[in-house]
Design an enzyme around this catalytic site. Sequence first.
Site, PDB file in Angstrom:
ATOM      1  N   THR A 107     106.307 -38.002  37.511  1.00 58.57           N
ATOM      2  CA  THR A 107     105.033 -38.193  38.187  1.00 58.57           C
ATOM      3  C   THR A 107     103.996 -38.775  37.252  1.00 58.57           C
ATOM      4  O   THR A 107     104.065 -38.610  36.027  1.00 58.57           O
ATOM      5  CB  THR A 107     104.509 -36.858  38.756  1.00 58.57           C
ATOM      6  OG1 THR A 107     103.249 -37.069  39.392  1.00 58.57           O
ATOM      7  CG2 THR A 107     104.338 -35.823  37.664  1.00 58.57           C
ATOM      8  N   ASP A 108     103.035 -39.479  37.828  1.00 62.93           N
ATOM      9  CA  ASP A 108     101.854 -39.900  37.105  1.00 62.93           C
ATOM     10  C   ASP A 108     101.009 -38.667  36.806  1.00 62.93           C
ATOM     11  O   ASP A 108     101.055 -37.682  37.549  1.00 62.93           O
ATOM     12  CB  ASP A 108     101.061 -40.895  37.971  1.00 62.93           C
ATOM     13  CG  ASP A 108      99.666 -41.130  37.445  1.00 62.93           C
ATOM     14  OD1 ASP A 108      99.557 -41.565  36.287  1.00 62.93           O
ATOM     15  OD2 ASP A 108      98.708 -40.879  38.179  1.00 62.93           O
ATOM     16  N   LYS A 109     100.247 -38.702  35.716  1.00 63.77           N
ATOM     17  CA  LYS A 109      99.420 -37.550  35.352  1.00 63.77           C
ATOM     18  C   LYS A 109      98.018 -37.654  35.925  1.00 63.77           C
ATOM     19  O   LYS A 109      97.585 -36.789  36.678  1.00 63.77           O
ATOM     20  CB  LYS A 109      99.342 -37.400  33.828  1.00 63.77           C
ATOM     21  CG  LYS A 109      98.441 -36.236  33.377  1.00 63.77           C
ATOM     22  CD  LYS A 109      98.342 -36.168  31.877  1.00 63.77           C
ATOM     23  CE  LYS A 109      97.465 -37.268  31.317  1.00 63.77           C
ATOM     24  NZ  LYS A 109      96.019 -37.095  31.655  1.00 63.77           N
TER      25      LYS A 109
END
Length: 540
Positions: A334-336
């Site tokens: 996932t993107d942060k």
Amino acid sequence: MPSEIDIHEKLPWHALSAQEALARLATSPDGLDEEEAERRLKRFGPNRLRPPARRGPVVRFLAQFRNLLILVLLAAALITALLGHWLDTGVILAVVLINAVIGMLQEGRAERSLEAIRELLTPTAYVRRDGHLGHLPADRLVPGDIVQLQAGDRVPADLRLIEANELAIDESPLTGESLPVRKQAAPVPEDAPLAERASMAWSGTLVTGGQAIGVVVATGERTELGRISEMVRNVETLTTPLIRRMDAFGRWLTGAILLLALATFAFGTLARSYAWDAMFMAAVSLAVAAIPEGLPAIMTITLALGVQRMARRQAIIRRLPAVETLGAMTVVCTDKTGTLTRNEMTARMLVTAEGPFDVEGVGYDPHGAVLHDGRPVDPGTRPLLLELGRALVLCNDSRLVEGPEGWTVAGDPTEGALLVLAVKLGTDPERLRREYPRLDALPFDSRRAFMATLHHDHAGHAWVFVKGAPERILHRCTHQRRDGRDEALDAGFWERQTEELARDGLRLLAVAMKAMPRGTTELEEDSLDGNFVMLGLVGM
């Protein structure tokens, strides 16, 4: 008029000089004339994203029947109706319809939420045409238009910057970078990745500081935002583990029921010599009774409950079976920024010559206690905290905004966190700005690694406030503030505190001030080399 290659999406605009970009687009700093702009609008189309294809309610409803178990239930409903078992027919059809209606409604809500990406395009832009600046609907922008940007603007199209003055842009929606990115007009290497193309401003990103002028190089679907929209639109739909298992179970169950019904019919007619019509009805009844008509209902209700729980946590589930997939995951990529985090900075700790202080609260909500040795303190009883809060307000270009969804910051996230801290320290930002008007400023840049602002009160006294990298600020300090008076700087103390806070993973900024001679109206970088008073460190 430019050739096709001049507006092709793969042309390395970031590596071209500003003059070459203007030449390739057959435009100038004065912009296009209206006649040429209209020609290009017809050629390239409006500057907007193509809306995602949406299935109508009838199509979504019928799509719920693409399931082997549901088809078996429909067949069972038909057979029970032919046999005159109306109660069984009603129960089976009710189960099938409930499943279809819930699935249709959920998909409709999810598809509406997916259109949110189109809202990232700003409705208007400040454009130069025929040498005159004016506001223009963003969907009428074309390659070659000259656009002016300033703090608070959302970039209306992909731009090659031709002028930039301390420009900073929040690119987190595009790259995931949590901090604003400094931009420049100078070209960068052709092989620079998207996040490092400092000479470009991307459609849908937000200007947090500075000003710039850029030339439009891509609009609509040709922008980087358009590429993301296209990828979302063309994403491959995969079958979830639950659906695969249910399909396998449906095939196995259908085969077993047909085999059992055939065996029963054969045994009755061949081994027992029963009438074939009686055995046929017995085999059909057995097949209908063996179908678990309650299984789809239980599965649909369980999944619907899961969807509702996820919705309360602001998570959109497009199709019901996807809920089960979440429980089957073993690795999450996932993107942060903005996904695992909120893309908000929060001041957690501050250190003054009087000692360390913890700061409570999360995000941009300006409510939270200041603790010393674990006990709340009243900042109003500590003049140094008020001095620090004043510096954080005045050496700051951000604004706190309270909206229907809570507190947000107009400007740089780091400055927003410092402004929130200042409010927690008991300051009133608007009152301080009125009492100490700003006369001049040196914006932050990577070379200086600090920001400085010059202010005066209405009695004519002047002060300069600075904030920035601790090593750059300490280098300019000769004194520190403690208990309302200035004393010689204890450089060792501040170096130890900097190391301790850095080990805790905090991002650090130092804050200092000094009095300036009466009548000072401009800041010169040479005048900022010494004699500052250290106020404190802030850890975020």
